[in-house]
Enzyme design. Structure first.
Site, PDB file in Angstrom:
ATOM      1  N   CYS A  79       5.344 -14.884  -4.100  1.00  0.00           N
ATOM      2  CA  CYS A  79       6.281 -14.007  -4.814  1.00  0.00           C
ATOM      3  C   CYS A  79       5.779 -12.549  -4.792  1.00  0.00           C
ATOM      4  O   CYS A  79       5.772 -11.934  -3.743  1.00  0.00           O
ATOM      5  CB  CYS A  79       6.505 -14.535  -6.227  1.00  0.00           C
ATOM      6  SG  CYS A  79       7.967 -13.794  -6.976  1.00  0.00           S
ATOM      7  N   HIS A 167       8.121 -20.129  -5.453  1.00  0.00           N
ATOM      8  CA  HIS A 167       6.916 -20.574  -6.169  1.00  0.00           C
ATOM      9  C   HIS A 167       6.565 -22.020  -5.801  1.00  0.00           C
ATOM     10  O   HIS A 167       7.097 -22.951  -6.413  1.00  0.00           O
ATOM     11  CB  HIS A 167       7.135 -20.462  -7.681  1.00  0.00           C
ATOM     12  CG  HIS A 167       7.129 -19.051  -8.161  1.00  0.00           C
ATOM     13  ND1 HIS A 167       5.976 -18.401  -8.525  1.00  0.00           N
ATOM     14  CD2 HIS A 167       8.129 -18.152  -8.304  1.00  0.00           C
ATOM     15  CE1 HIS A 167       6.262 -17.163  -8.884  1.00  0.00           C
ATOM     16  NE2 HIS A 167       7.563 -16.980  -8.749  1.00  0.00           N
ATOM     17  N   GLU A 169       4.035 -23.644  -6.549  1.00  0.00           N
ATOM     18  CA  GLU A 169       3.234 -24.299  -7.589  1.00  0.00           C
ATOM     19  C   GLU A 169       4.055 -25.004  -8.650  1.00  0.00           C
ATOM     20  O   GLU A 169       3.540 -25.830  -9.391  1.00  0.00           O
ATOM     21  CB  GLU A 169       2.299 -23.276  -8.254  1.00  0.00           C
ATOM     22  CG  GLU A 169       2.971 -22.203  -9.118  1.00  0.00           C
ATOM     23  CD  GLU A 169       3.504 -20.999  -8.325  1.00  0.00           C
ATOM     24  OE1 GLU A 169       3.691 -21.140  -7.109  1.00  0.00           O
ATOM     25  OE2 GLU A 169       3.733 -19.939  -8.919  1.00  0.00           O
TER      26      GLU A 169
END
Ligand code: XMP
Length: 507
Positions: A79, A167, A169
């Site tokens: 990001c 993202h 994660e």
């Protein structure tokens, strides 16, 4: 040498999650403020640049000199990290027409690129950004796109540097863990040797070297973090460790005896101090929540201090501080979010050095280490319990009689959760004693007794929590048992507030 991935933190809410995902790949990682890259550390095998609430073109944006890391390690920007790479190397980053937030799908993905090995067509990802990369630096290649974001991922020419706008994660990026595995294992070459067993072995050796022949004091709370820290230290230095467990009179029913017994079975050198009289005396008539907390905190330090001074030659104060206690993303702006040391002023006051053997671990890893050390499951799986104990669950003033009522009710609730197989499904549970009496009828008699509230929440870090949706049959059973068995209680309620706006504890 323990190889590691460095995550440079630019302030995103999800930076900690990147760390967690990498640890799940049995790879050690450190989250550091964006401007604290450890130059010349030979154990670094790769670098991740995190997201951020800032825009790269803002005046106050956090920037780094990419030349410090370029060409030395594989780099992945996530990001803001991706935008920073683009922007720094001549690309263009601009506000997106509308903020792009939520699920999206990778309509184009170059599965021949090592970052996307094994990706399915249309893989679901999670976006959360206000800016977008409208032009990549010269020579950079787009390797994934969504409907609305052309440069959802890119690679630099002739060097191991990638950026992803989404993202990986977060849970909703369904193949996000695969992407991180591709980066960490295939690209950075992690040996994946970060395990509980390896942690115990290296930490025990380090503790031996660090402490030498010194004496160490540790405050036990009965909770999992301080207990695991104690067992680890015990393995390293044995009788040089003195553990102090203070009974302030507001623990759960029989907890002091049960926990002391557990500790002794684990071979710990524990001093148990029953200081309940002092606490009850000092708390007499005090109603205000913060005033109660302050008295409990102050008394705790006094008792602990007096006991610790009996240990001759003590040089160290050990604590069960864990990683989330220490990660203060806002540190990068110089602000401290919270101070976490329960025995705060003590190290300076007593001239002790701090020893925090779990400071790199997440909660689930602490539990893994506890299991590795052979600790019993009931100690490892325990719910969190506040330092001031039942003191913050008795609204208004605290008396031994109120503690007794609450201990009985709490014991029925907690045992009930265990018997019904619900204990491990909730983050934390307890009972609150209200300063309220209400009318009831028992047999043919009118009663005018106290009300208690059951509280059970689900959570992953206690920062946010939802009330646990426990089965009605179970709640009915608990209400019945508590009213029938606990003298002084004639009404039971269930707390259905989430955090925020409520908190887990009532005080
Ligand atoms: P709240 O009530 O703020 O609680 O939602 C969040 C978590 O912290 C625990 N808690 C404490 N733990 N000392 C502690 O060691 C304290 O003074 C304290 N107050 C709250 C609470 O039980 C929950 O797990």
């Amino acid at each position: 040498m323990q190889e590691k991935i460095i995550i440079l933190d630019f302030g995103s809410q999800t930076t900690q999650l990147i760390g967690r995902r990498i640890r799940e790949l049995d790879t050690f990682c450190e989250i550091l403020p964006y401007n604290k890259f450890p130059k010349d550390d030979p154990s670094v095998i790769g670098v991740i640049l995190s997201g951020s609430p800032l825009s790269v073109y803002d005046k106050e944006a956090f920037r780094i000199d990419l030349n410090d890391i370029r060409g030395k390690y594989p780099i992945l920007g996530i990001c803001y990290g991706a935008q920073l790479i683009s922007y720094s190397l001549g690309g263009r980053v601009e506000p997106a027409g509308s903020r792009e937030y939520g699920r999206a799908n990778l309509q184009y993905v170059d599965t021949a690129n090592p970052l996307f090995k094994g990706f399915e067509p249309n893989s679901q990802i999670w976006m959360s950004h206000g800016d977008t990369i409208t032009a990549l630096p010269a020579g950079f290649r787009t390797i994934a796109s969504t409907d609305s974001v052309k440069n959802a991922a890119f690679q630099a020419p002739d060097e191991p540097m990638w950026g992803v706008q989404f993202h990986p994660e977060v849970f909703h990026s369904l193949q996000g863990s695969l992407l991180l595995k591709n980066f960490v294992v295939d690209i950075c070459g992690s040996r994946q040797d970060w395990s509980a067993a390896a942690f115990v072995e290296t930490t025990v050796a380090e503790l031996k070297a660090q402490i030498g022949q010194d004496q160490v004091i540790l405050g036990l709370s009965g909770g999992v973090d301080s207990s695991v820290a104690a067992v680890l230290l015990n393995r390293a230095i044995g009788r040089q460790l003195t553990c102090i467990f203070v009974d302030h009179g507001m623990l759960r029913k029989n907890e002091f005896q049960n926990v002391m017994h557990d500790y002794e079975c684990l071979g710990l050198n524990v001093v148990g101090v029953d200081a309940s009289e002092k606490f009850f005396r000092d708390l007499q008539g005090v109603r205000e929540p913060e005033a109660k907390r302050k008295i409990i905190g102050r008394d705790f330090i006094e008792v602990f201090d007096a006991e610790a001074r009996k240990v001759t030659g003590a040089r160290w104060l050990a604590q069960g501080t864990i990683y989330p206690d220490r990660i203060e993303s806002l540190n990068i702006t110089g602000k401290v979010i919270k101070s976490h040391h329960n025995v705060g002023g003590l190290p300076q006051q007593m001239n002790l050095k701090l020893c925090e053997p779990l400071k790199w671990l997440f909660k689930d890893e602490v539990r893994r280490v506890g299991r590795q050390l052979g600790m019993p499951e009931h100690l490892i799986g325990r719910h969190p319990f506040p330092g001031p104990g039942l003191g913050v669950r008795i609204l208004s003033d605290i008396t031994p009689e109120k503690v007794r009522i609450l201990q009985e009710a709490d014991d029925i609730f907690i045992q009930g959760l265990r018997d019904w197989g619900l204990y491990d499904q909730v983050w934390q549970a307890g009972v609150i004693l209200l300063p309220v009496q209400s009318v009831g009828v028992m047999g043919d008699e009118r009663t005018y007794e106290q009300a208690v509230v059951l509280r059970a929440v689900t959570s992953s870090d206690a920062m946010t929590a939802d009330w646990a949706h426990l089965p009605y049959d179970f709640l009915a059973k608990m209400s019945n048992e508590i009213i029938n068995k606990v003298k002084g209680v004639n009404r039971v309620a269930y707390d259905i507030s989430s955090k925020p706006p409520a908190t887990i504890e009532w005080e």
